[in-house]
Scaffold this motif. Structure first.
Motif, PDB file in Angstrom:
ATOM      1  N   ILE A  94       0.863  -1.179   0.000  1.00 22.69           N
ATOM      2  CA  ILE A  94       0.000   0.000   0.000  1.00 22.69           C
ATOM      3  C   ILE A  94       0.898   1.227   0.000  1.00 22.69           C
ATOM      4  O   ILE A  94       1.908   1.265   0.707  1.00 22.69           O
ATOM      5  CB  ILE A  94      -0.931  -0.003   1.225  1.00 22.69           C
ATOM      6  CG1 ILE A  94      -1.910  -1.175   1.140  1.00 22.69           C
ATOM      7  CG2 ILE A  94      -1.694   1.308   1.333  1.00 22.69           C
ATOM      8  CD1 ILE A  94      -2.835  -1.280   2.333  1.00 22.69           C
ATOM      9  N   ASP A  98      -3.108   6.120  -1.526  1.00 22.44           N
ATOM     10  CA  ASP A  98      -4.106   5.098  -1.878  1.00 22.44           C
ATOM     11  C   ASP A  98      -5.414   5.361  -1.143  1.00 22.44           C
ATOM     12  O   ASP A  98      -5.418   5.799   0.009  1.00 22.44           O
ATOM     13  CB  ASP A  98      -3.600   3.698  -1.522  1.00 22.44           C
ATOM     14  CG  ASP A  98      -2.614   3.159  -2.538  1.00 22.44           C
ATOM     15  OD1 ASP A  98      -2.493   3.773  -3.608  1.00 22.44           O
ATOM     16  OD2 ASP A  98      -1.969   2.130  -2.268  1.00 22.44           O
ATOM     17  N   THR A  99      -6.513   5.062  -1.806  1.00 18.58           N
ATOM     18  CA  THR A  99      -7.837   5.190  -1.188  1.00 18.58           C
ATOM     19  C   THR A  99      -8.370   3.799  -0.899  1.00 18.58           C
ATOM     20  O   THR A  99      -8.592   3.003  -1.818  1.00 18.58           O
ATOM     21  CB  THR A  99      -8.818   5.940  -2.109  1.00 18.58           C
ATOM     22  OG1 THR A  99      -8.284   7.236  -2.393  1.00 18.58           O
ATOM     23  CG2 THR A  99     -10.166   6.095  -1.435  1.00 18.58           C
ATOM     24  N   ILE A 100      -8.558   3.493   0.370  1.00 20.62           N
ATOM     25  CA  ILE A 100      -9.043   2.176   0.791  1.00 20.62           C
ATOM     26  C   ILE A 100     -10.559   2.175   0.792  1.00 20.62           C
ATOM     27  O   ILE A 100     -11.207   3.026   1.421  1.00 20.62           O
ATOM     28  CB  ILE A 100      -8.492   1.824   2.180  1.00 20.62           C
ATOM     29  CG1 ILE A 100      -6.963   1.751   2.139  1.00 20.62           C
ATOM     30  CG2 ILE A 100      -9.072   0.501   2.674  1.00 20.62           C
ATOM     31  CD1 ILE A 100      -6.317   1.522   3.477  1.00 20.62           C
ATOM     32  N   ARG A 221      -8.555  -1.484  -2.739  1.00 20.67           N
ATOM     33  CA  ARG A 221      -8.217  -0.086  -3.010  1.00 20.67           C
ATOM     34  C   ARG A 221      -8.938   0.398  -4.266  1.00 20.67           C
ATOM     35  O   ARG A 221      -9.429  -0.405  -5.067  1.00 20.67           O
ATOM     36  CB  ARG A 221      -6.708   0.058  -3.202  1.00 20.67           C
ATOM     37  CG  ARG A 221      -5.878  -0.404  -2.021  1.00 20.67           C
ATOM     38  CD  ARG A 221      -4.405  -0.309  -2.330  1.00 20.67           C
ATOM     39  NE  ARG A 221      -3.986  -1.293  -3.312  1.00 20.67           N
ATOM     40  CZ  ARG A 221      -2.784  -1.339  -3.873  1.00 20.67           C
ATOM     41  NH1 ARG A 221      -1.895  -0.429  -3.541  1.00 20.67           N
ATOM     42  NH2 ARG A 221      -2.479  -2.262  -4.744  1.00 20.67           N
TER      43      ARG A 221
END
Length: 338
Positions: A94, A98-100, A221
């Motif tokens: 990760i 990053d957008t989880i 993600r």
């Protein structure tokens, strides 16, 4: 001394002879002026804090997931500096920015959801994944399970893409199988028992072979492949720092919304604490003079003797001072023991 050593604030010593000639109600308004301004600052800070996502909409997006701000163990290493890694266990898998979107099947829309989803992973046993005996027989590369370190290992000398699963089928077949972790976890059906799985054939519920504190987690993600994590979920919480704001342009720094939030939180906390502290009926605080003015304004008709009113105020002030001193002592003792 008050500003430098005790608390960041201002101190005003009013010329009391000017106050004695006005009514108790007007005195009360003057003594409470600082508290009133602190209360206004708290309200303004709360309004700005609640409206910050809407004010930043043109340049920062929110509600689309938890945005990774940092990947280090700084907060955890302050507590356990000798035996914990300095980097997150998902460092390299990760990346910052990053957008989880999902963790362990739990939808993540913001930082609060991220922490809540991690807590849920520890509240329930590791769930299983639905498959069938034909898939188990075709993909299994196990040559036998070995009990080691409190768990069964059936993927000795196998690639890192495979994981040992304990399975049980509707036909009561059971055992351990070394299966491709990513394809097994892509099953849309989660299970606790084989009866939870729908579909034809001899359905199987396969659980990862883990100790009680570890979990096999799938992190989804917005960009890139899903990340599989094996270990204690609390390490993720402490070593993956997430924020709520995603910059709409790569030129915008990620830290600005977080800094604004922190500034408003400090404004609300410090102003609210000063307002409460100053209104405590305690010697040398605004509450002392406000108490005298309040008693004179409300109890003069019931207690016409000024000395008796002053005695009542002094009793209340003594109790308030002792209570405040006890609270400060308890807080310092708790902070020292922690």
């Amino acid at each position: 001394m008050f500003f430098m050593a005790v608390y960041p604030g201002a101190f005003v010593d009013l010329y009391t002879e000017h106050l004695t000639v006005i009514s108790p109600l007007r005195q009360l308004r003057i003594y409470c002026a600082g508290v009133w301004h602190n209360s206004v600052l708290v309200i303004v800070g709360l309004v700005l804090l609640w409206s910050l996502p809407y004010l930043l909409v043109p340049i920062y997006a929110t509600g689309q997931g938890a945005v990774v701000g940092n990947l280090n163990g700084e907060s955890l290493n302050k507590l356990f500096p000798f035996f914990l890694p300095k980097e997150s266990p998902v460092h390299g898998s990760i990346t910052r920015g990053d957008t989880i979107l999902s963790l362990y099947g739990c939808q993540v829309y913001n930082k609060q959801d991220w922490n809540s989803c991690i807590s849920k992973t520890l509240s329930f046993p590791q769930h299983g994944y639905c498959t069938d005996m034909l898939t188990i027989a075709r993909k299994n590369s196990s040559k036998g399970a070995i009990y080691s370190g409190g768990v069964y290992d059936c993927c000795q000398n196998s690639t890192s893409s495979r994981f040992c699963f304990k399975y049980q089928s509707l036909s009561h077949s059971k055992g351990y199988a070394c299966l491709p972790a990513r394809s097994t976890m892509q099953s849309r059906q989660l299970c606790g028992l084989p009866t939870d799985c729908d579909g034809p054939g001899d359905k199987v519920c396969a659980h990862p072979s883990l100790d009680n504190s570890s979990r096999l987690l799938r992190i989804i993600r917005s960009k890139g492949t899903d990340v599989l994590y094996v270990g204690d979920p609390l390490l993720l919480q402490y070593t993956v720092g997430v924020i709520n704001y995603l910059p709409r342009s790569y030129l915008l720094p990620m830290e600005i919304p977080n800094m604004l939030e922190m500034l408003l939180i400090y404004l609300v906390s410090l102003s609210g604490a000063l307002a409460l502290l100053n209104m405590v009926p305690c010697y040398s605080l605004d509450g002392q003079w406000a108490l005298f003015a309040l008693v004179d304004h409300t109890l003069t008709s019931f207690i016409p003797n000024e000395d008796q009113r002053n005695m009542l105020c002094n009793i209340i002030l003594t109790l308030g001072t002792l209570l405040l001193a006890a609270n400060i002592t308890l807080a310092l003792w708790t902070l020292g023991s922690a």
